[in-house]
Scaffold this motif. Structure first.
Motif, short mmCIF file in Angstrom:
data_model
loop_
_atom_site.label_atom_id
_atom_site.label_comp_id
_atom_site.label_asym_id
_atom_site.label_seq_id
_atom_site.Cartn_x
_atom_site.Cartn_y
_atom_site.Cartn_z
N LEU A 133 0.86 -1.18 0.00
CA LEU A 133 0.00 0.00 0.00
C LEU A 133 0.89 1.23 0.00
O LEU A 133 1.72 1.39 0.89
N ASN A 192 -8.91 1.14 4.05
CA ASN A 192 -9.94 0.32 3.40
C ASN A 192 -11.22 1.13 3.19
O ASN A 192 -12.30 0.58 3.05
N TYR A 206 -3.01 0.51 -3.96
CA TYR A 206 -2.94 -0.85 -3.45
C TYR A 206 -2.58 -1.75 -4.63
O TYR A 206 -3.36 -1.85 -5.59
N ARG A 207 -1.41 -2.35 -4.59
CA ARG A 207 -0.94 -3.22 -5.67
C ARG A 207 -1.23 -2.60 -7.05
O ARG A 207 -1.97 -3.15 -7.85
N VAL A 249 -8.34 -6.00 1.67
CA VAL A 249 -7.76 -5.32 2.82
C VAL A 249 -8.72 -5.49 4.00
O VAL A 249 -9.71 -4.78 4.11
#
Lengths: 307, 311, 274
Positions: free
Chosen positions: C28, C74, C91-92, C110
């Motif tokens: 993240l 999240n 995120y990724r 998440v």
């Protein structure tokens, strides 16, 4: 040992949840969520729609009938000359009984329960009893009034019989709201009074009741507005549909607004215009209720959050 | 010029009244207890009236006739018959119709208010629903008789001018606010932590509502249904006006039916003289009604208390 | 071996094995994140990486924005009305604030464990099975396997395996919290966010959860908010120090707790304020 086991289990790393499947299903789930949301909104608007239709309907029906003559004329079988002054006076008389009676008994009961009664069997017995009374159908109170006030006490179908019956009916509402009001008076106010050497009753009379009064009044007004609209007990204790003189004392016969609506509604099968008279009376009744509730709300808002 | 005021002296002077004060302090609780016992006297009054007159009724009419036959002809000059079954069926059928309206709409309204509505929407919607709750039942009766029934008669073939369907629907509308507000209270008391727990797992709002909030609030929700039933059983004016006075033993909601409450109104506003069997019968019916509603109210309280989750 | 970890987790922290982490992947990445509650500027220009298979601790005095930040990861923070956010969190390789990124999807990747244990008022089994069920797994046998795996993963299986059908509220606070961790593991997340997960627990339960976190990082990336500095020192690999909505310092945990760069960090961890 335990920990090593759990590590091994996790390390197998068998995947059960396939992220692609979750992704694929997600849009369907969200779509469902959205559809249902509007379904819920639709259902919630149902109440609003019904209220609108109902108000529209009685307003339209009462147009041309609701005028000053209607308010000041006496009852008549001739729709064009019929008025509700008798019913209005009767309803006012009824409130003159119900107001003071429920106020004294209701507040007294509430003070007893909150300030004097020890928390024990007697307390919970009275409390449960009040809760149960609140759930008794109004028509059963009517029968009580018919048996006790009309027949045993010999009051006949008079204002005092109707008023006392109605008082018992709305008493639980007054008691419960007064209890809540008394309970919400902060303890430090009582302590301050006791601290100056005041007795219990002085404290209640001078500190607790004045602080609780606005909330108590709100509850009382709501109880009165319930009593104004109640019909069933009055029908049961035999309030007549005849042309009766305007009552001058609490022992006179009377009629009230909801009774007038009742008779005009069922007789609208015979005379069409009676439906209009009923609608016009409903408008009057609803306006009275609206005003009373507004007063209750104003009192509540004005005295809210003072501590 | 000014004399100094001695507070101490004044208080001491006043304390001469201490005896009176003490008497008042002793008298007040007794007086208040007397007021509080009026509510108990009311219950005693209701119970003794119902029990006594019902007892007189069963002196004249057998228990079996009252509860197992199906004919009700209280004022018949030839051969009066007293069975409560037609009234029971009428009451239950109309209550059923009412609950079919009130439960789905009341519950979904509660869900919308508690889970979906924005702050502003709720601020508008809630008062409107409260207004609906404050409308006298006589007004609903008028509405059922002069508006809903004529419309239904256009749609439902064979619907009589007085029937069980129309008052049932209107009674359901009357009960919506009760179900909605009590269910909403139950859902509001579910802690937000629980909603967050489900949301953090990727649940949609609907899934949070159906699988977490409603199960957690289920006791309060069911209690609201039971209270709704109790209200429907005891409701009088709507049915008196719109469901007629037919005492036939029928399950057909397009026909006129009489409920227990409407029967009481009919007999009391008729000329059944005090002391006749017909007069006593209304107490037997009222007693039955009283027991039914009392049981429902107690059941509702029991459910709400017994199954309250300990979160 | 497990005994060793129990008695002296610091030892493991300080081993050269753990400090050599420049090649760890970032899961993240927060860039220029700002967040307002109405007028209140709660997070100010946050830039932070969260690394894979490591525990990142977020510390700071109460009101510093650490809870707000973890809830942003999240997007649970959006439940609060009047929240405004700018910047991005990757995120990724995907921005989680992207319009096409569904929050529900993000939250299955998440996961989150809350401050107070918040099991559903259902059975232990149903609590763990809830997540897989909403994501479409209906097969009883598979559900059973997931439940067992997750409960084992949360080191609570042995305590509850004989009473899976009992209400979760019969468990102790510490067990409830591990159940909530199991519930989170059941959706097989990639990252686990923990918002002061032991603040409501007694010392013994706290120790158990801490051990568990140590084990979980083998398979998950963990972000933990804590007000307990000893805890951060014991269990985390990286530490970020928040103050007044800003990141004051971010580094390897052993550096933060031994030779911090910023005076304010030093003041805080030596207990001069907070």
């Amino acid at each position: 040992m335990n920990d090593i086991n759990s590590i091994n289990m996790v390390e197998e790393k068998k995947q059960y949840i396939n992220q692609d499947v979750v992704k694929r299903k997600m849009s369907k789930r969200l779509l469902l969520n959205n559809i249902v949301k509007y379904l819920f909104l639709f259902a919630a608007s149902f109440a609003v729609a019904v209220l609108a239709i109902l108000l529209y309907r009685v307003s339209v029906d009462s147009i041309g009938w609701l005028n000053l003559n209607f308010l000041t004329n006496r009852l008549s079988t001739n729709p064009d000359r019929a008025g509700i002054i008798g019913a209005v006076v009767g309803t006012v008389w009824l409130m003159i009984i119900v107001g003071p009676v429920t106020m004294i008994i209701g507040i007294g009961t509430a003070i007893y329960l909150e300030e004097y009664a020890k928390r024990g069997r007697l307390h919970s017995f009275i409390q449960t009893n009040i809760t149960n009374l609140a759930g008794v159908p109004s028509i059963v109170f009517g029968l009580l009034g018919l048996t006790i006030f009309v027949r045993v006490f010999g009051f006949g179908s008079s204002i005092i019989a109707g008023g006392l019956t109605m008082s018992l009916l709305v008493l639980p509402i007054v008691v419960v709201s007064a209890q809540e009001a008394i309970r919400s008076v902060p303890y430090f106010l009582r302590e301050a009074s006791y601290g100056m050497g005041a007795t219990k009753w002085q404290t209640i009379k001078n500190v607790v009741l004045p602080s609780a009064l606005p909330s108590i009044l709100t509850g009382l007004i709501l109880a009165l507005s319930r009593a104004i609209g109640e019909t069933a007990p009055l029908v049961v204790i035999g309030i007549p549909a005849l042309l009766i003189p305007i009552p001058g004392s609490i022992f006179d016969n009377f009629t009230a607004l909801p009774m007038q609506i009742y008779y005009w509604t069922i007789d609208s099968v015979l005379v069409d215009e009676y439906a209009n008279l009923a609608a016009a009376t409903i408008v009057v009744l609803l306006i009275i209720l609206f005003v009373m509730n507004s007063i209750a709300i104003i009192i509540r808002n004005k005295f809210q959050n003072r501590y | 010029m000014s004399k100094t005021v001695n507070v101490k002296e004044l208080i001491q002077k006043k304390d001469k009244l201490a005896k009176v004060k003490a008497k008042i302090e002793k008298f007040i609780p007794l007086f208040l207890f007397a007021l509080a016992s009026i509510s108990i006297l009311t219950t005693v009054g209701i119970l003794s009236t119902l029990v006594y007159e019902t007892y007189l009724f069963f002196n004249e009419v057998s228990f079996m006739q009252f509860f197992t036959t199906t004919e009700l002809r209280p004022l018949s000059p030839v051969e009066p018959k007293f069975s409560i079954l037609p009234l029971l069926v009428g009451t239950i059928m109309i209550t059923l119709v009412a609950m079919l309206v009130a439960v789905p709409i009341g519950l979904t309204t509660a869900i919308f208010l508690s889970e979906y509505a924005s702050h502003n929407t709720r601020k508008i919607l809630k008062p409107i629903i409260e207004v609906l709750a404050g409308i006298p039942t006589i007004v609903y009766g008028f509405f059922a008789f002069t508006f809903v029934t004529p419309i239904l008669r256009e749609v439902v073939p064979g619907l009589q001018s007085t029937n069980a369907l129309s008052p049932g629907i209107v009674m359901g509308i009357m009960i919506i606010p009760l179900v909605a507000s009590l269910s909403e209270d139950a859902m509001n008391s579910v802690p937000n932590a629980m909603r967050e727990g489900a949301m953090a797992l990727g649940a949609t709002k609907l899934e949070v509502t159906l699988r977490v909030v409603i199960p957690a609030a289920i006791s309060g929700i069911i209690a609201s249904f039971v209270l709704g039933i109790s209200r429907a059983l005891g409701e009088t004016m709507i049915v008196t006006i719109a469901s007629g006075s037919s005492k036939n033993f029928t399950f057909d909601i397009t026909q006129s039916m009489q409920t227990m409450t409407a029967y009481i109104v009919e007999v009391t506003s008729g000329d059944a003289a005090s002391g006749t069997t017909a007069y006593y019968s209304l107490y037997a019916v009222a007693f039955t009604l009283f027991i039914f509603t009392l049981l429902m109210n107690m059941l509702a309280r029991y459910i709400a208390r017994r199954y309250r989750e300990a979160y | 071996m497990s005994l060793l970890i129990k008695t002296n987790p610091m030892q493991q922290q300080q081993s050269p094995f753990n400090t050599n982490e420049s090649n760890k992947r970032v899961v993240l990445q927060t860039r220029a994140l700002n967040l307002w509650y109405g007028e209140n500027h709660a997070l100010k220009n946050i830039n932070l990486p969260m690394t894979e298979n490591e525990v990142t601790a977020i510390i700071g005095p109460s009101g510093c924005g650490k809870s707000t930040y973890i809830k942003t990861l999240n997007r649970m923070v959006e439940v609060v009305p009047n929240v405004k956010i700018s910047g991005e969190i990757q995120y990724r390789d995907r921005n989680i604030f992207d319009k096409n990124y569904l929050v529900e999807e993000l939250r299955t990747r998440v996961g989150m464990v809350f401050q107070k244990p918040n099991p559903f008022p259902k059975s232990i089994f149903e609590n763990v099975a809830y997540g897989p069920k909403i994501h479409g797994i209906r097969n009883k046998k598979i559900l059973k396997e997931i439940v067992e795996k997750s409960l084992r993963g949360a080191a609570i299986w042995d305590e509850v395996k004989d009473r899976l059908n009992e209400n979760a509220y019969g468990l102790s606070g510490g067990q409830q919290q591990r159940l909530c961790i199991a519930r989170c593991l059941a959706i097989e997340p990639d990252v686990i966010l923990m918002d002061e997960p032991t603040s409501a627990l007694d010392p013994k339960s706290t120790l158990k959860v801490e051990e568990l976190i140590q084990n979980l990082k083998e398979n998950y990336s963990i972000v933990i908010v804590t007000h307990n500095m000893q805890q951060a020192a014991r269990i985390s690999d990286k530490t970020a120090f928040f103050l007044n909505g800003e990141v004051v310092e971010y580094d390897d945990t052993n550096i933060i707790f031994s030779t911090p760069n910023d005076k304010r960090t030093e003041d805080y961890i030596t207990g001069r304020f907070g």
